[in-house]
Design an enzyme around this catalytic site. Structure first.
Site, PDB file in Angstrom:
ATOM      1  N   ARG A   1       0.824  -1.213   0.000  1.00 28.98           N
ATOM      2  CA  ARG A   1       0.000   0.000   0.000  1.00 28.98           C
ATOM      3  C   ARG A   1       0.858   1.264   0.000  1.00 28.98           C
ATOM      4  O   ARG A   1       0.561   2.223  -0.715  1.00 28.98           O
ATOM      5  CB  ARG A   1      -0.941   0.010   1.203  1.00 28.98           C
TER       6      ARG A   1
ATOM      7  N   ASN B   1      -6.164  -2.633   2.581  1.00 28.08           N
ATOM      8  CA  ASN B   1      -6.114  -4.082   2.793  1.00 28.08           C
ATOM      9  C   ASN B   1      -7.532  -4.613   2.967  1.00 28.08           C
ATOM     10  O   ASN B   1      -8.336  -4.024   3.695  1.00 28.08           O
ATOM     11  CB  ASN B   1      -5.311  -4.436   4.043  1.00 28.08           C
TER      12      ASN B   1
END
Length: 89
Positions: A18, A36
């Site tokens: 990320r 996530n």
């Protein structure tokens, strides 16, 4: 503005996926988010000029060195109010 929602599968959690996605998106001038999911995937929203979004979507196959991407599912979406920055959740 062109936006896509992307689901990325493989070893993409716990490997800075990320964070590096955010860095790459900001370099390309793309906004959105990387989040996530409980099933181990990462959801990525990408918004910006179509060539930059497409370049970013292609980059998602690579990710950081520790990532092992097995699938990148891209779907165009329409947003009335696209995000102004790229965030990580």
């Amino acid at each position: 503005m062109y936006c896509v929602n992307v689901l990325v599968s493989g070893l993409v959690q716990g490997v800075s996926y990320r964070w590096t996605t955010r860095e790459q998106a900001r370099q390309l001038g793309v906004t959105g988010h990387a989040i996530n999911l409980e099933d181990g995937r990462v959801e990525v929203l990408l918004c910006g000029d179509q060539p930059a979004v497409e370049q970013m979507a292609q980059w998602l196959w690579q990710g950081p060195d520790a990532a092992r991407v097995t699938s990148v599912e891209v779907m165009a979406v329409h947003l009335d109010c696209p995000p102004a920055d790229f965030t990580v959740g």
